[in-house]
Each structure stands twice: as C-alpha cells, then as structure tokens.
Design an enzyme around this catalytic site. Structure first.
Site, PDB file in Angstrom:
ATOM      1  N   GLU A  86       0.811  -1.224   0.000  1.00 27.86           N
ATOM      2  CA  GLU A  86       0.000   0.000   0.000  1.00 27.86           C
ATOM      3  C   GLU A  86       0.839   1.266   0.000  1.00 27.86           C
ATOM      4  O   GLU A  86       0.419   2.289  -0.533  1.00 27.86           O
ATOM      5  CB  GLU A  86      -0.965  -0.005   1.186  1.00 27.86           C
ATOM      6  CG  GLU A  86      -2.103  -1.021   1.062  1.00 27.86           C
ATOM      7  CD  GLU A  86      -1.734  -2.406   1.581  1.00 27.86           C
ATOM      8  OE1 GLU A  86      -0.538  -2.645   1.881  1.00 27.86           O
ATOM      9  OE2 GLU A  86      -2.645  -3.255   1.695  1.00 27.86           O
ATOM     10  N   PHE A 143     -11.314  -7.717  13.618  1.00 29.83           N
ATOM     11  CA  PHE A 143     -10.230  -8.166  12.737  1.00 29.83           C
ATOM     12  C   PHE A 143      -9.894  -7.067  11.722  1.00 29.83           C
ATOM     13  O   PHE A 143     -10.772  -6.507  11.091  1.00 29.83           O
ATOM     14  CB  PHE A 143     -10.629  -9.454  12.003  1.00 29.83           C
ATOM     15  CG  PHE A 143      -9.586  -9.909  11.017  1.00 29.83           C
ATOM     16  CD1 PHE A 143      -8.332 -10.333  11.461  1.00 29.83           C
ATOM     17  CD2 PHE A 143      -9.847  -9.901   9.648  1.00 29.83           C
ATOM     18  CE1 PHE A 143      -7.369 -10.739  10.546  1.00 29.83           C
ATOM     19  CE2 PHE A 143      -8.885 -10.314   8.738  1.00 29.83           C
ATOM     20  CZ  PHE A 143      -7.643 -10.732   9.190  1.00 29.83           C
TER      21      PHE A 143
END
Lengths: 193, 583
Positions: free
Chosen positions: B50, B112
């Site tokens: 990213e 999560f």
C-alpha cells in the site's frame, strides 16, 4: 484607546524581526473557536495544539444557539509567536468557522466551579457560609460533614475563593474551564475584566 | 436509482474525472473492488504494497497536477499507506485515499483488521472523514476531492465502513455548489491583498540586490509564465527549492538553481547578500535556511503563499501576501508596470547580476571525474544527455536525490518529483510508475539509491504487469550514503550501520520480476547501458550503476549552520571574508 469603541477583529500579535523570533513572551492565552460540531473536531483541535508541544490548561465546549455549531474556549500557555501560529493553523482546519485569540482583546470571562468542602462543625459551617455569601456563591448540596458550593466568576475571584476554603479541607473540586466572549463596547477604565 | 454504497464510490470517482486508482484490495474494501470490476471503466493499478500505491498516487498527482487516488483495505492496508499520506502532507500533494473500515457496528471493538485510521492520520491529512451513513457518502468523497485540490493542496482520507458499501441508497451525487455549501469553514484566500501587493511592487522596484526564492507552491499554481516575466522584466535572479524545480527553467541565465543545504554556491551567496528576498510558494524550511538568524540577514522579505499559516512561521516577513501564487504574481507584474516610469533599477541591478556571474564562475557545480570508477554525478549528467533534458525525473531520498537535483537541469514544472519535506526513502520507484501512468508521453527516469530502492522495489512487478516502461537508475554506492557522509563529516568516520554492501544482484532481481536489468561498473559502460535502456519500450529497466563509494554531496551547509559555513568541493572552505559583499 478612548476612541476605539467597537474594535473590529482581534489585535494580531506583533511579531518582532526574525532575529528575535524565538523570544516571544510566554503567557496564558484564551482562544475562542467556533466549530462545526462534526465527528472528531475536538480531537483535531487537541491534536493540533499538542503537536506544538503545548498542554491545554482549560477547555470548555458547548453548543451555540445555531444548530450544529459549538463554541470552544481554550486556555493554553505558550509563546506569543507560536500561539499566533496555532491560531492560523486552527483557522485552516476545515471544521473551524472562527478563531480568535482574546488574550489582548477586551473580553468577559467566566468559569463555574463546584467545591465539596469539609464542614463538620457549626463554627466551620458558619464561616464557610459567610465566605460563600461574600463571593455570591451558592450551596447546592449539604451533608452532615460537607457543603457542596457552586461559584462563578473570573479566574482571580475563583482562585481567591478556593484559597479561602482550603483551610477547611477541600474534598473534591471541579472546574468547567473558562468561557469567554469579546466585549462589544468598552472604555479604557474597565479594560481589565 | 437505488445502488450499493460501493457503486456510489465508483460513480462519485467517475464524476470527479478520476482515470486511475492505485491500490490493493482486502476484506473491508471488497465491495468497492467488486463495483470497480462490474463497472469496468476505470484503470486500477495493483500495487504490491500500500505504501507503493500511495507514492504512485503522489507521482501521478505531482506529474499531472490532478488529484491522485489510492485505495486500500482497513487495518494494515491503511497503516501501510500512512507514510505516503505524511509525505503528501509535507509536500502539499493532492491525493485522496479511500480506506475500507470494519462494519459500523464493530468499530471500536478491536475487530479483525480494525484500526482507527482517521485518528492515526488526523495530524498528517489536510482533512479526513469517517463515513457514518450512506447518505453522506457521495458528499464526503466530493468534499475530499475539493479540499485536496484547492488552497494549499494536500492529502484527504475517506474511511468507509464495509456495511455502508453494502447498503442500498438512491442518494444523488451532489453538485460542486452543494459541496462548497457543505464546507462553510473552508474558504482559501486566492486573490492577495492589493495594498500588500503595492508595497511589494515598491520594494521590488527599489531593491538593489533582489533574489526570488521559489518553492513548490509556484509549481502547484502553474505560475512559470509569471515568474519568468517578473524575473526578466526586473532582472531578478531566481533560486528554487527541490520542490520548486522547473518552476523557473534552470538553463535560463537568471537561474541560480537550487538554494539551501546542498544549494549552489552562487544561489546561497546571492540569498546571503540580498537586500530583498521574494519568497514565492516556499516555506523557509530548515534545509533551506540553515541557521535562521543568519539567513538573508540584510534582506527585506516578501512572502507570497496560499497558506496563511506558512507565513512568518520560521522567519518573520516584511510583506506577507496570502493568495494564489499565479494570481498574485500577475497582479504584482501589473502593479510594477503601472509604476514603470519610476523604475530606478538598471545600473544597480546590472552590478548585482555581474556579481552573481562572478560567483557562478568562481564556484560552479563541479566534481572530479574518473576513468576508473563511475562517479555518481557523471551518471546523472549522462541521463541528462540521453534524455535531452526532457525526462520527468523521480528520486528516492539521500545523496542520489541531491545529485539528481544538481546535475540534471530542469526546464519545466512537474519535472523533478521527489520527497522534500518528509524525506521518504523509497519514494522514487512507485512515484515514477504513477508519473508514467499520468504522463505516458514523457520519458520517466527514477534516479534511485541502492538503499532507497530496496524499500519499495516490490513495485517493479507492478510496472512489469502494466507494461509501464520506466527507467530506474540505481546510483549504487552500497551505503546509506547520506548518513555515511554525515558520519564522515561530523562523526569522525564512525560508519555506524550504513554499509549495504551485502545486497541483491540488482540485474538478476530485475530479471526475476520480468524487467530488464543492466549493470555498469566502468565509466565507459554508462553511456552504452543508457542507450540500451532507451530501446526498451514495453517494460521497466533497472540499471545498476556501481559508483564511487565515498563520493560526497557538495557544496554543503551543515545543518543549523549559516551559509557562510558552506563546505565546497574537496573540502575547500568558502572564504568567509570574500563572501559578504556589504556591511
């Protein structure tokens, strides 16, 4: 100053030449911020001030009469020049509508304090009530051992009041932090308040 | 028409004129990737990390002036792009980052891949949003674009919980007008105060030794034409920062090239001796000023900047002008023309120009070339030759970045893309990919260091996948070179943890990813390899130039020191006595 009735805007901090840039005066500033009441706006402002290495000494926030707008009064101790920078950066935030450093502007300031003071004897109770009366405070809760007192005023008055109560034993104290507003009209004599 | 939140995202991006998204999918952003797939009309460049996606968006934005768009999932996807966001914030790069978030009902539950990315990026974005209901989704995305590209540009993040991308709504895409109305607290000053502009005009006409100090703001405002006009009309020499490069052509006789820590002798001397400094879209960064009290000590300062908070931040200025650089310069030129008759410059000004010419001759940018070992400066010069000075250059951070700034001459805005404020190693390769996607008509060269390259080298595979023919020239000294240079100069050569001589075979590495790899170890091979590289048109080329290991970047003003403490080539100290013209 006599002819400066209805001063517009704020007096900008007059920055010295750059050779003296780091020698601004360090003192307490009162900054008034009108904000959109959006998610995270308080965090944004707090992050910005903390990012300059300054601690917020006092803070009060509440909704205004206009829907979705809140007014914050922030007390912060800092260098004049850095605070000027903070003000400019606060203005840059998307969610702020107005930012004013009121420190050098005639303004009214108030703070609300609740004090729970130890008052077990009738002598103590009498004495405390006298002080409360002198300071135009109010007893808002009573127990056999304590009084809880409400008082409003400016910083000096409140500090004086707290000093007078200390010998009795303060059990708990809560301050709202200052709220402040620029004066519309003023003459030289009462610039102080 | 009712459609999913994810479709609204794509629809809004298209409304903004987005052509390409740089990103990497994951759980929380899957709905949007599904909408992207079903729509099929937007190019998506799949980064391998990213951070790479973020720098690609930056490279695209810096090269084109358009808003770059990056998209990631929640949690680690979002934290991985934080460096690129901080980088864009420091260098005022307009990017919009869209992150997935865990569903609304799980926010704050340590779900999560949950992270409070809005909280994390608060101090490094111009603004950020957490979308709380689908009705505000298109407005927030449009606000993000508007904020990113107007005023002082910067990164804006929009965090979208997964459930909102799944809900259905018929909310319309708001108009530009509605976007502006939704932002009552955001009104950038662009016009510039006319009284201040008049004051500035007067100072410019009266000055004997003026210097223009030009930063990235002039590039963002596309003010090259006005700058050239002002400089030529008033005979003012022009120094630029790393971000301002190309805003004024460096082959122009009035160019002083770069100022600051690794600026040219003549740029720094001109600034040091100036009686008027006109700062244009620059922010008096410490890498420019050195010791603040001795920066341009005799100069009055005019500061033109779109950002009021940049003015008098590091240095108090005499005439602040808040506004768009292009508009303010246009008005300033008009004002000077109106007063033209009173101009008293010519004779005084020519003395000043003549003095600068003397400095240019006294200490030009030079290095000692060698027949045995490749000098890094030589590599840059050869890249300049083979690209006719017309390539877009990106760089990582360190010695190679400074050599790329010094030995390539930039002639147009958006030509030199590098990480100036944050100093992000690893910026070069992904930003080159983004730049090439945005400007396929231009040759794009990434001049990288071996250390910087290793930080984001996984993006080679991205360039291979999309057949993006960038050229990467690794100036390989097998050191963290800039740190080593500081250790040499300021830490008695105690080379603590800077040796990178254990390194991959960059040629094989390139080949393993489907790119072309070359290596040059002798000076005579440099030209040959560059010529070979220029022939490759459908894939990236990685060139490993094995250079002199301990070459230093000079001249140098040590951190926190005055321009008078400049170290020149071969350790020669500039003679402090001859440096100061007046006083």
């Amino acid at each position: 100053m006599a002819d400066t009735v209805g001063v517009e805007g704020i007096k900008a901090v007059k920055a010295p030449r750059f050779r003296e840039l780091k020698k601004g005066e360090t003192r307490k500033h009162i900054i008034n911020v009108l904000v959109r009441n959006e998610l995270g706006v308080l965090a944004r402002i707090a992050t910005l001030i903390a990012g300059k290495g300054y601690n917020i000494e006092g803070l009060s926030v509440g909704e205004t009469h206009e829907k979705g707008l809140s007014r914050m009064t922030i007390e912060v101790i800092g260098d004049d020049i850095v605070i000027d920078q903070v003000v400019k950066q606060l203005r840059k935030l998307i969610d702020t509508l107005k930012v004013r450093d009121l420190t050098d502007v005639p303004h009214v300031e108030r703070e609300l304090v609740l004090v729970k003071v130890h008052a077990p004897t009738s002598r103590a109770r009498d004495e405390i009530l006298r002080i409360v009366e002198i300071f135009r405070g109010k007893v808002v809760d009573v127990s056999p051992e304590t009084y809880t007192i409400e008082i409003t005023g400016d910083e000096d008055k409140i500090n004086a009041f707290i000093e007078l109560l200390k010998p009795f034993g303060i059990k708990e104290l809560a301050r709202t932090g200052k709220i402040a507003m620029r004066r519309e009209l003023f003459v030289e004599e009462n610039l102080q308040e | 028409m009712s459609r999913k939140g994810a479709d609204i995202v794509i629809e809004t991006l298209k409304k903004e004129g987005v052509e390409v998204i740089f990103g990497l999918p994951g759980g929380a952003i899957m709905e949007v990737y599904d909408a992207l797939y079903r729509d099929g009309s937007l190019l998506h460049v799949l980064a391998r990390h990213e951070q790479g996606a973020g720098h690609m968006a930056e490279g695209y934005a810096k090269a084109t002036g358009k808003v770059g768009v990056a998209m990631t999932t929640s949690g680690p996807g979002a934290t991985n792009i934080v460096t690129a966001i901080a980088d864009a914030y420091m260098d005022s790069v307009p990017i919009v980052v869209i992150t997935g978030q865990v569903p609304t009902h799980l926010i704050g539950n340590d779900a999560f891949q949950e992270v409070d990315i809005v909280g994390i990026t608060r101090p490094i974005t111009k603004h950020n949003f957490l979308v709380r209901n689908i009705e505000e989704l298109p407005l927030m995305i449009r606000e993000a674009f508007y904020i990113a590209k107007t005023g002082r540009p910067g990164p804006v993040l929009v965090d979208i919980p997964k459930d909102i991308t799944q809900q259905l709504s018929d909310v319309p895409i708001p108009s530009e007008k509605e976007v502006k109305e939704a932002l009552p607290g955001y009104k950038p000053h662009v016009e510039g105060n006319i009284q201040q502009i008049k004051k500035a005009a007067k100072l410019i006409m009266e000055a004997k030794r003026p210097v223009l100090y030009v930063g990235g703001g002039a590039v963002n405002a596309e003010a090259q034409e006005e700058l050239i006009q002002l400089a030529e009309m008033m005979r003012i020499p022009v120094a630029t920062t790393t971000q301002g490069k190309g805003a004024f052509p460096e082959n122009h006789p009035l160019s002083l090239r770069m100022l600051g820590m690794h600026g040219t002798y003549y740029a720094n001397m001109a600034v040091y001796n100036a009686d008027l400094l006109i700062a244009v879209g620059a922010r008096f960064d410490d890498r420019v000023t050195g010791k603040v009290d001795e920066f341009a000590p005799d100069a009055k300062i005019i500061h033109i900047d779109i950002d009021p908070a940049s003015i008098s931040k590091n240095i108090t200025v005499d005439v602040p002008i808040v506004g768009d650089v292009k508009i303010v310069l246009g008005k300033l030129i008009g004002e000077i023309k109106r007063k033209g008759a009173k101009l008293r410059y010519p004779e005084d000004r020519e003395d000043w120009i003549a003095q600068i010419e003397k400095w240019k001759k006294m200490y030009p940018l030079t290095y000692k070339n060698s027949k045995e070992v490749i000098k890094p400066q030589y590599v840059i010069e050869q890249i300049y030759e083979i690209t006719n000075g017309d390539a877009i250059i990106t760089a990582g951070v360190g010695q190679h970045q400074m050599w790329a700034a010094m030995y390539y001459r930039y002639s147009f805005p958006r030509q030199f893309l590098n990480s100036g404020g944050l100093g992000t190693m690893g910026f070069g390769l992904p930003s080159a990919i983004g730049a090439k996607v945005g400007r396929p008509d231009k040759e794009v060269f990434c001049i990288d260091g071996d250390g910087s390259f290793l930080m984001t080298m996984q993006e080679i595979i991205t360039a291979v996948q999309y057949k993006i023919p960038i050229k990467v020239a690794i100036v390989n000294n097998a050191y963290l070179g800039m740190v080593r240079q500081w250790q040499e100069l300021f830490y008695d050569r105690r080379y603590s943890e800077v040796d990178l001589s254990l390194q991959p075979d960059f040629v094989k590495l390139a080949e393993s990813m489907g790119a072309v790899g070359f290596r040059a170890e002798k000076p005579k091979e440099v030209k040959e390899i560059l010529a070979e590289a220029m022939k490759v048109e459908d894939k990236p080329v990685i060139m490993d130039f094995v250079v002199d290991r301990e070459e230093n970047v000079l001249p140098m003003v040590p951190a926190g020191k005055s321009y008078r403490d400049m170290i020149l080539e071969d350790g020669k100290d500039a003679d402090a006595e001859t440096m100061y013209l007046v006083g």
